[in-house]
Design a protein around this motif. Structure first.
Motif, PDB file in Angstrom:
ATOM      1  N   GLU A 246       0.824  -1.206   0.000  1.00  0.00           N
ATOM      2  CA  GLU A 246       0.000   0.000   0.000  1.00  0.00           C
ATOM      3  C   GLU A 246       0.858   1.256   0.000  1.00  0.00           C
ATOM      4  OE1 GLU A 246      -3.070  -0.005   2.930  1.00  0.00           O
ATOM      5  OE2 GLU A 246      -3.793  -2.009   2.381  1.00  0.00           O
ATOM      6  N   ASN A 247       2.011   1.209   0.659  1.00  0.00           N
ATOM      7  CA  ASN A 247       2.948   2.339   0.644  1.00  0.00           C
ATOM      8  C   ASN A 247       4.268   1.858   0.045  1.00  0.00           C
ATOM      9  OD1 ASN A 247       4.647   4.482   1.034  1.00  0.00           O
ATOM     10  ND2 ASN A 247       4.206   4.745   3.225  1.00  0.00           N
ATOM     11  N   PRO A 248       4.488   2.108  -1.233  1.00  0.00           N
ATOM     12  CA  PRO A 248       5.653   1.549  -1.913  1.00  0.00           C
ATOM     13  C   PRO A 248       6.894   2.438  -1.883  1.00  0.00           C
ATOM     14  CG  PRO A 248       4.229   2.565  -3.520  1.00  0.00           C
ATOM     15  CD  PRO A 248       3.582   2.792  -2.175  1.00  0.00           C
ATOM     16  N   MET A 249       6.977   3.353  -0.939  1.00  0.00           N
ATOM     17  CA  MET A 249       8.076   4.316  -0.949  1.00  0.00           C
ATOM     18  C   MET A 249       9.443   3.645  -0.993  1.00  0.00           C
ATOM     19  SD  MET A 249       6.790   7.264  -1.224  1.00  0.00           S
ATOM     20  CE  MET A 249       8.246   8.258  -0.896  1.00  0.00           C
ATOM     21  N   ASN A 250       9.601   2.543  -0.285  1.00  0.00           N
ATOM     22  CA  ASN A 250      10.901   1.853  -0.269  1.00  0.00           C
ATOM     23  C   ASN A 250      11.190   1.113  -1.575  1.00  0.00           C
ATOM     24  OD1 ASN A 250      11.464   2.704   2.350  1.00  0.00           O
ATOM     25  ND2 ASN A 250      10.482   0.907   3.274  1.00  0.00           N
ATOM     26  N   THR A 375       7.779  -0.616 -10.136  1.00  0.00           N
ATOM     27  CA  THR A 375       6.959  -0.095  -9.039  1.00  0.00           C
ATOM     28  C   THR A 375       6.127   1.085  -9.508  1.00  0.00           C
ATOM     29  OG1 THR A 375       8.631  -0.756  -7.417  1.00  0.00           O
ATOM     30  CG2 THR A 375       7.025   0.898  -6.723  1.00  0.00           C
ATOM     31  N   GLU A 376       6.769   2.005 -10.258  1.00  0.00           N
ATOM     32  CA  GLU A 376       6.080   3.227 -10.663  1.00  0.00           C
ATOM     33  C   GLU A 376       4.887   2.940 -11.562  1.00  0.00           C
ATOM     34  OE1 GLU A 376      10.016   4.252  -9.193  1.00  0.00           O
ATOM     35  OE2 GLU A 376       9.364   2.809 -10.706  1.00  0.00           O
ATOM     36  N   GLU A 377       5.078   2.085 -12.561  1.00  0.00           N
ATOM     37  CA  GLU A 377       3.977   1.794 -13.475  1.00  0.00           C
ATOM     38  C   GLU A 377       2.855   1.070 -12.747  1.00  0.00           C
ATOM     39  OE1 GLU A 377       1.436  -0.338 -16.250  1.00  0.00           O
ATOM     40  OE2 GLU A 377       2.919  -1.331 -14.972  1.00  0.00           O
ATOM     41  N   THR A 378       3.195   0.159 -11.843  1.00  0.00           N
ATOM     42  CA  THR A 378       2.172  -0.561 -11.088  1.00  0.00           C
ATOM     43  C   THR A 378       1.431   0.379 -10.148  1.00  0.00           C
ATOM     44  OG1 THR A 378       3.547  -2.565 -11.204  1.00  0.00           O
ATOM     45  CG2 THR A 378       1.766  -2.541  -9.576  1.00  0.00           C
ATOM     46  N   MET A 379       2.154   1.327  -9.581  1.00  0.00           N
ATOM     47  CA  MET A 379       1.520   2.334  -8.724  1.00  0.00           C
ATOM     48  C   MET A 379       0.533   3.185  -9.524  1.00  0.00           C
ATOM     49  SD  MET A 379       3.448   5.082  -6.258  1.00  0.00           S
ATOM     50  CE  MET A 379       4.164   6.022  -7.642  1.00  0.00           C
ATOM     51  N   LEU A 380       0.872   3.484 -10.771  1.00  0.00           N
ATOM     52  CA  LEU A 380      -0.028   4.262 -11.618  1.00  0.00           C
ATOM     53  C   LEU A 380      -1.206   3.424 -12.106  1.00  0.00           C
ATOM     54  CD1 LEU A 380       2.607   6.332 -13.624  1.00  0.00           C
ATOM     55  CD2 LEU A 380       1.215   7.071 -11.669  1.00  0.00           C
ATOM     56  N   VAL A 381      -1.019   2.116 -12.247  1.00  0.00           N
ATOM     57  CA  VAL A 381      -2.148   1.216 -12.510  1.00  0.00           C
ATOM     58  C   VAL A 381      -3.159   1.345 -11.366  1.00  0.00           C
ATOM     59  CG1 VAL A 381      -2.836  -1.222 -12.530  1.00  0.00           C
ATOM     60  CG2 VAL A 381      -0.939  -0.450 -13.973  1.00  0.00           C
ATOM     61  N   ARG A 382      -2.654   1.307 -10.155  1.00  0.00           N
ATOM     62  CA  ARG A 382      -3.537   1.434  -8.986  1.00  0.00           C
ATOM     63  C   ARG A 382      -4.222   2.799  -8.963  1.00  0.00           C
ATOM     64  NH1 ARG A 382      -0.739   0.292  -3.415  1.00  0.00           N
ATOM     65  NH2 ARG A 382       0.313   2.272  -3.836  1.00  0.00           N
ATOM     66  N   ALA A 383      -3.455   3.855  -9.225  1.00  0.00           N
ATOM     67  CA  ALA A 383      -4.034   5.201  -9.207  1.00  0.00           C
ATOM     68  C   ALA A 383      -5.149   5.334 -10.241  1.00  0.00           C
ATOM     69  CB  ALA A 383      -2.943   6.235  -9.456  1.00  0.00           C
ATOM     70  N   GLU A 384      -4.935   4.787 -11.418  1.00  0.00           N
ATOM     71  CA  GLU A 384      -5.965   4.859 -12.463  1.00  0.00           C
ATOM     72  C   GLU A 384      -7.224   4.118 -12.028  1.00  0.00           C
ATOM     73  OE1 GLU A 384      -6.720   3.511 -17.114  1.00  0.00           O
ATOM     74  OE2 GLU A 384      -4.664   3.659 -16.368  1.00  0.00           O
ATOM     75  N   ALA A 385      -7.042   2.929 -11.468  1.00  0.00           N
ATOM     76  CA  ALA A 385      -8.202   2.165 -11.002  1.00  0.00           C
ATOM     77  C   ALA A 385      -8.940   2.919  -9.898  1.00  0.00           C
ATOM     78  CB  ALA A 385      -7.751   0.792 -10.504  1.00  0.00           C
ATOM     79  N   LEU A 386      -8.207   3.559  -9.010  1.00  0.00           N
ATOM     80  CA  LEU A 386      -8.830   4.325  -7.928  1.00  0.00           C
ATOM     81  C   LEU A 386      -9.628   5.501  -8.477  1.00  0.00           C
ATOM     82  CD1 LEU A 386      -5.870   4.307  -5.367  1.00  0.00           C
ATOM     83  CD2 LEU A 386      -8.108   3.205  -5.053  1.00  0.00           C
ATOM     84  N   ILE A 387      -9.138   6.116  -9.539  1.00  0.00           N
ATOM     85  CA  ILE A 387      -9.887   7.217 -10.163  1.00  0.00           C
ATOM     86  C   ILE A 387     -11.220   6.705 -10.693  1.00  0.00           C
ATOM     87  CG2 ILE A 387      -9.912   8.817 -12.121  1.00  0.00           C
ATOM     88  CD1 ILE A 387      -6.845   9.084 -11.726  1.00  0.00           C
ATOM     89  N   HIS A 388     -11.197   5.534 -11.330  1.00  0.00           N
ATOM     90  CA  HIS A 388     -12.449   4.977 -11.846  1.00  0.00           C
ATOM     91  C   HIS A 388     -13.390   4.565 -10.722  1.00  0.00           C
ATOM     92  CE1 HIS A 388     -11.747   5.118 -16.137  1.00  0.00           C
ATOM     93  NE2 HIS A 388     -10.503   4.722 -15.936  1.00  0.00           N
ATOM     94  N   LEU A 389     -12.843   4.289  -9.560  1.00  0.00           N
ATOM     95  CA  LEU A 389     -13.666   3.980  -8.387  1.00  0.00           C
ATOM     96  C   LEU A 389     -14.065   5.246  -7.626  1.00  0.00           C
ATOM     97  CD1 LEU A 389     -11.642   0.874  -7.109  1.00  0.00           C
ATOM     98  CD2 LEU A 389     -13.945   0.846  -8.102  1.00  0.00           C
ATOM     99  N   LYS A 390     -13.652   6.415  -8.166  1.00  0.00           N
ATOM    100  CA  LYS A 390     -13.933   7.733  -7.574  1.00  0.00           C
ATOM    101  C   LYS A 390     -13.314   7.903  -6.195  1.00  0.00           C
ATOM    102  CE  LYS A 390     -18.247   8.183 -10.205  1.00  0.00           C
ATOM    103  NZ  LYS A 390     -19.700   8.472 -10.150  1.00  0.00           N
TER     104      LYS A 390
END
Length: 529
Positions: A246-250, A375-390
């Motif tokens: 959930e927090n991929p900073m590392n 990590t970055e592309e997968t994080m953006l996959v999640r962000a895009e899905a979250l946008i569609h989930l509002k």
């Protein structure tokens, strides 16, 4: 409705060779399964379960990430122009669709041979890691094929759209009959293979090189991308969480370290970018490819390139959600190359190497190393899905992580309100007056006007930057029905002409690259034109 196309061919899917060559193939490799009787032998076979040619060039030159600098620019090749103009590719090169087709089906043949050997051994639990890797590798190769050679997955059309042949077992006869499954059937098989593979994969079985295998993180990242493409937003978030946490900073790329160590040209930075020690590289792949010269500090491929006009109006150096930045305000910087018949704005993504195969003649193969899952592309996959989930506030957290990690100076704020202000200030893109804000087709992926659309524009801008030169933008174009008109750019960096007559539209037949000619000649139904 199930659409099938029967085909009698001699291993044309697995190797794309003539009948004589395929007969020799059957005599030698890889289906003499009686020899695959130890864990070590199966491990060695699985090394070849990964395509040795890549989709990078075919997809990138098909996308809106390149412009035409004119016939007077001598640095081009026929296959690049055919890809750029969405024509059927007649040239056979390391980066041609034909080479990709053969490489993927050869990889699938190895994965299936390994699975058959495991079955013949009684499927002992000691071989579970090998089964998991074989299933994941098979899913990955088919995923590449269906996204290159078919229309993008769409719930209303997938059950009718022609997909590719999903190979579930090794072939041991000379004239097998194949079906070309629908896109829906191919995706269903991919999902099934991944669901079975994920609990079986054991990263410790890969020894010192887990990054070059379908390891746990990479396989979950693939599953997240598959779910995203199928618009299964909840599963995309879930698989992404499993892949990177959930927090991929590392796990984010240490861009400061890359900037300080990768001195020199973009080619040098790309080598450092793709080191296996970089946590953000969830998986690494090698390929025989000229990509490193096309998107490196070379004149190769300069006629069709990602140049200054594109970078300053739409992508890297354009008016972004975080403001307009200069080339040295990114970590690592944007590399700008200008000269006679040369206009390239590049970021390090694929490393370039030359493998000498004949030490006397000093000849060999151009190769590249790239990270198909990060990590970055997968994080953006999640962000895009979250946008569609509002779930905009959650999405903006991931987007801000990318922004903070990419810019030399972090913005003081990066919020949903800021994104709305940015998107609302932009006119919609036209080829003559470009902006980063391109029309998205709600018939491809539904969205609401206002905040949801604005967040998608920001996400796709960031995603376009992150995946630059890697081909993934082409799949985003297909997913969102983004139209493309080819442009001619002059040496003065202005638009000379726009090819309106050849505009690429949503679900355009040309979005499915044509099958190799020898496969069509053998009887497989070609993609419609």
């Amino acid at each position: 409705m199930k659409r099938t196309n029967k085909l009698c061919i001699a291993m044309i899917l697995a190797c794309g060779l003539s009948l004589h060559s395929c007969n020799k193939f059957l005599d030698e490799l890889p289906d003499n399964r009686a020899t695959l009787n130890t864990e070590s032998k199966i491990d060695k076979l699985l090394v070849s379960a990964y395509p040795q040619n890549a989709y990078l060039v075919s997809a990138e030159f098909s996308s809106d990430n390149v412009d035409d600098y004119g016939i007077s620019n001598p640095y081009s090749q026929r296959d690049l122009e055919q890809l750029f103009r969405w024509e059927d590719v007649t040239e056979d090169s390391n980066d041609s669709p034909k080479s990709l087709w053969e490489a993927c089906y050869n990889a699938i043949a190895s994965a299936n041979a390994a699975l058959a050997a495991i079955d013949e051994a009684g499927s002992p639990s000691s071989l579970n890691p090998q089964r998991g890797e074989a299933l994941a590798a098979r899913a990955n190769a088919h995923f590449i094929l269906v996204n290159i050679f078919a229309q993008h997955y769409h719930k209303d059309h997938a059950a009718r759209d022609l997909g590719v042949t999903y190979m579930l077992k090794p072939e041991d006869v000379l004239n097998p009959k194949y079906d070309r499954q629908t896109v829906q059937e191919v995706y269903d098989y991919i999902v099934k293979d991944l669901q079975e593979a994920i609990p079986l994969i054991d990263d410790s079985s890969y020894g010192a090189t887990p990054k070059y295998h379908m390891n746990t993180r990479a396989t979950n990242a693939l599953a997240a991308r598959v779910a995203l493409y199928m618009q299964d937003w909840e599963k995309a978030v879930s698989y992404a969480n499993t892949a990177i946490g959930e927090n991929p900073m590392n796990l984010l790329r240490n861009n400061e370290e890359i900037s300080s160590n990768a001195v020199g040209q973009v080619t040098d930075a790309s080598i450092y970018y793709n080191r296996s020690s970089i946590n953000a590289n969830l998986m690494l792949s090698t390929a025989v490819t000229d990509h490193g010269t096309y998107f490196g500090a070379f004149y190769a491929g300069a006629r069709f390139s990602h140049g200054g006009y594109l970078a300053n109006t739409e992508t890297l150096l354009a008016n972004a959600p975080y403001g307009r930045k200069r080339s040295n305000e990114f970590k690592p910087r944007v590399y700008v190359y200008n000269g006679t018949n040369l206009d390239k704005c590049l970021v390090p993504r694929v490393s370039y190497m030359f493998e000498i195969t004949d030490p006397v003649a000093r000849t060999g193969l151009r190769r590249g190393v790239y990270a198909p899952f990060t990590t970055e592309e997968t994080m953006l996959v999640r962000a895009e899905a979250l946008i569609h989930l509002k779930r905009y506030n959650e999405a903006i957290v991931d987007m801000k992580r990318w922004v903070d990690n990419t810019l030399v100076s972090k913005p003081t704020t990066f919020t949903v309100d800021l994104v709305n202000a940015w998107a609302n200030s932009l006119a919609y893109y036209t080829a003559s007056n470009p902006t980063p804000k391109k029309n998205l087709d709600p018939n491809m992926i539904p969205f609401e006007k206002g905040t949801q659309e604005n967040m998608l524009h920001a996400l796709l801008f960031i995603r376009r930057f992150e995946t630059m030169h890697t081909g993934l933008r082409w799949f985003d174009v297909k997913r969102y029905g983004i139209e493309i008109e080819r442009r001619l750019i002059t040496s003065s960096n202005i638009v000379s002409s726009v090819e309106t007559a050849t505009k690429l539209k949503a679900r355009d037949n040309r979005q499915a690259l044509q099958l190799p000619s020898d496969v069509i000649t053998a009887g497989l139904t070609p993609n419609p034109r």
